[in-house]
Design an enzyme around this catalytic site. Structure first.
Site, PDB file in Angstrom:
ATOM      1  N   GLU A 117      -1.920   6.128  -0.172  1.00 31.32           N
ATOM      2  CA  GLU A 117      -3.340   6.186   0.222  1.00 31.32           C
ATOM      3  C   GLU A 117      -3.499   7.438   1.079  1.00 31.32           C
ATOM      4  OE1 GLU A 117      -4.574   3.009   2.874  1.00 31.32           O
ATOM      5  OE2 GLU A 117      -6.705   3.281   2.411  1.00 31.32           O
ATOM      6  N   HIS A 174       0.869  -1.173   0.000  1.00 34.84           N
ATOM      7  CA  HIS A 174       0.000   0.000   0.000  1.00 34.84           C
ATOM      8  C   HIS A 174       0.912   1.231   0.000  1.00 34.84           C
ATOM      9  CE1 HIS A 174      -3.038  -2.867   1.052  1.00 34.84           C
ATOM     10  NE2 HIS A 174      -3.955  -1.980   1.381  1.00 34.84           N
ATOM     11  N   ASP A 176     -11.242  -3.374  -1.666  1.00 32.91           N
ATOM     12  CA  ASP A 176     -10.462  -3.174  -0.434  1.00 32.91           C
ATOM     13  C   ASP A 176     -11.051  -3.941   0.763  1.00 32.91           C
ATOM     14  OD1 ASP A 176      -8.279  -2.235   0.957  1.00 32.91           O
ATOM     15  OD2 ASP A 176      -8.846  -0.132   0.928  1.00 32.91           O
ATOM     16  N   ASP A 177     -12.051  -3.365   1.419  1.00 31.85           N
ATOM     17  CA  ASP A 177     -12.703  -3.990   2.582  1.00 31.85           C
ATOM     18  C   ASP A 177     -14.209  -3.818   2.418  1.00 31.85           C
ATOM     19  OD1 ASP A 177     -10.261  -4.439   4.519  1.00 31.85           O
ATOM     20  OD2 ASP A 177     -10.046  -2.411   3.723  1.00 31.85           O
TER      21      ASP A 177
HETATM   22  N1  HPA Z   1      -5.333   0.504   4.079  1.00 31.53           N
HETATM   23  C1  HPA Z   1      -4.348   0.059   4.861  1.00 31.53           C
HETATM   24  N2  HPA Z   1      -4.424  -1.058   5.547  1.00 31.53           N
HETATM   25  C2  HPA Z   1      -5.545  -1.789   5.444  1.00 31.53           C
HETATM   26  C3  HPA Z   1      -6.590  -1.386   4.647  1.00 31.53           C
HETATM   27  C4  HPA Z   1      -6.480  -0.180   3.925  1.00 31.53           C
HETATM   28  O1  HPA Z   1      -7.375   0.259   3.194  1.00 31.53           O
HETATM   29  N3  HPA Z   1      -7.549  -2.342   4.759  1.00 31.53           N
HETATM   30  C5  HPA Z   1      -7.087  -3.292   5.586  1.00 31.53           C
HETATM   31  N4  HPA Z   1      -5.871  -2.958   6.012  1.00 31.53           N
HETATM   32 ZN    ZN Z   2      -6.082  -2.148   1.271  1.00 31.49          ZN
END
Ligand code: HPA
Ligand code: ZN
Length: 335
Positions: free
Chosen positions: A200, A197, A278-279
């Site tokens: 973000e 990641h 994502d989630d």
């Molecule tokens: N960002 C960072 N860590 C995470 C995320 C996210 O969107 N979802 C689960 N862990």
């Molecule tokens: Zn993520």
């Protein structure tokens, strides 16, 4: 059905940015809490859903780690994985490369084996039942130490033939990729691929580190790369795939409005963009919801949507023959 909704449904797609623990729906959370005798600070499904209001990444993560507490036994991880695959099968998703957070489980006394064995059994049965092919990526929690990540990499060794690569997630600010340069180098020496990641919430310099220090095969999110013109040009030139997650960005206030989401700008700048959830349980939408909401907010064309679906296929690590078949299917839809 609007023509965009029908078109998105008809597109064969891959999902490349999905945290399996983030697909835990409140109904399953309640059922697993009951099954395992875990006490939740919520009395009902409605109460859980009402708690899903976040101002930033950290507010989400706090509740996401709390939600994981119901995952105790191998069959819990299996049920979680099957529920996700059943749901994205309905979205015409053909291949997934999912993350799991081993340290989110080992930290609370659940073994690495319990988590991964349940997930792998779910992925295997999901392929039989739904025809969805898959890969699994183990993510390091970046708020924990380098030493903890090394221990996790060591624990994972018996499963390396069934793990595609390592990822990096959790709290981005204050935990730059450089903190994990040596762990990622060790993982690469073991034949694992690299994902992280970046951008973000973190600055373009973190994305730069993902490329230079972690040598990522794909970048998760990447939104803030656009603040640096040279970095954007480099990502476009190298065709590093970005796993963009529009509804996540909205829920975590990375964007204030979907109409201001940079996805279309990314496409126009030649970046290799994919769309992901994502989630999904926490952010209010699965794969097609993300395609459709983004298409409506940014007035995306069928060609834009087909490009994102094509990118999801070619940015994946599914075998070349399967990629070819799915790309031909997309071509057929546009013809
Ligand atoms: N960002 C960072 N860590 C995470 C995320 C996210 O969107 N979802 C689960 N862990
Ligand atoms: Zn993520």
């Amino acid at each position: 059905m609007s023509s965009i909704v029908g078109f998105v449904q008809s597109l064969p797609k891959a999902e490349l940015h999905l945290h399996i623990e983030g697909s835990l729906e409140p109904e399953l959370m309640m059922a697993l809490a009951k099954r395992n005798g875990v006490k939740l600070p919520f009395a009902s499904v409605e109460e859980i859903r009402r708690a899903y209001e976040f101002q930033n990444l950290q507010e989400f993560l706090d509740i996401y780690y709390q939600g994981m507490s119901v995952l105790q036994r191998e069959e819990d991880f299996y049920d979680l994985t099957m529920a996700y695959l059943r749901r994205v099968h309905a979205d015409n998703c053909r291949h997934v490369e999912i993350f799991f957070d081993p340290q989110g489980h080992t930290e609370r006394g659940i073994s690495f084996a319990t988590a991964i064995d349940g997930i792998l059994r779910g992925l295997a049965d999901g392929e039989k039942e739904f025809g969805i092919t898959s890969h699994l990526i183990m993510s390091f929690l970046r708020h924990l130490s380098e030493d903890d990540a090394f221990q996790t990499l060591e624990q994972s060794k018996p499963w390396h033939d069934r793990i595609l690569g390592v990822g990096l997630d959790s709290s981005e600010m204050g935990h730059p990729p450089s903190k994990f340069e040596r762990v990622f180098a060790a993982a690469r020496d073991m034949g694992l691929k690299s994902f992280a990641h970046g951008g973000e919430e973190g600055p373009p310099a973190y994305v730069q580190e993902c490329l230079d220090l972690l040598q990522v095969d794909r970048l998760d999110h990447g939104n803030r790369s656009l603040e640096d013109e040279a970095l954007t040009a480099r990502l476009a030139e190298a065709q590093i795939a970005l796993t963009v997650c529009p509804l996540s960005n909205l829920k975590l206030c990375v964007v204030d409005d979907l109409q201001n989401h940079p996805l279309k700008v990314m496409i126009d700048k030649g970046l290799k963009v994919t769309i992901n959830s994502d989630d999904p349980s926490y952010f209010g939408g699965y794969l097609n919801d993300n395609y459709i909401a983004t298409a409506e907010a940014l007035d995306l064309s069928k060609e834009d949507l087909a490009l994102c679906a094509r990118n999801s296929i070619t940015a994946s690590f599914m075998d070349a023959g399967r990629q070819k078949l799915l790309l031909a299917e997309i071509d057929g839809l546009l013809a």
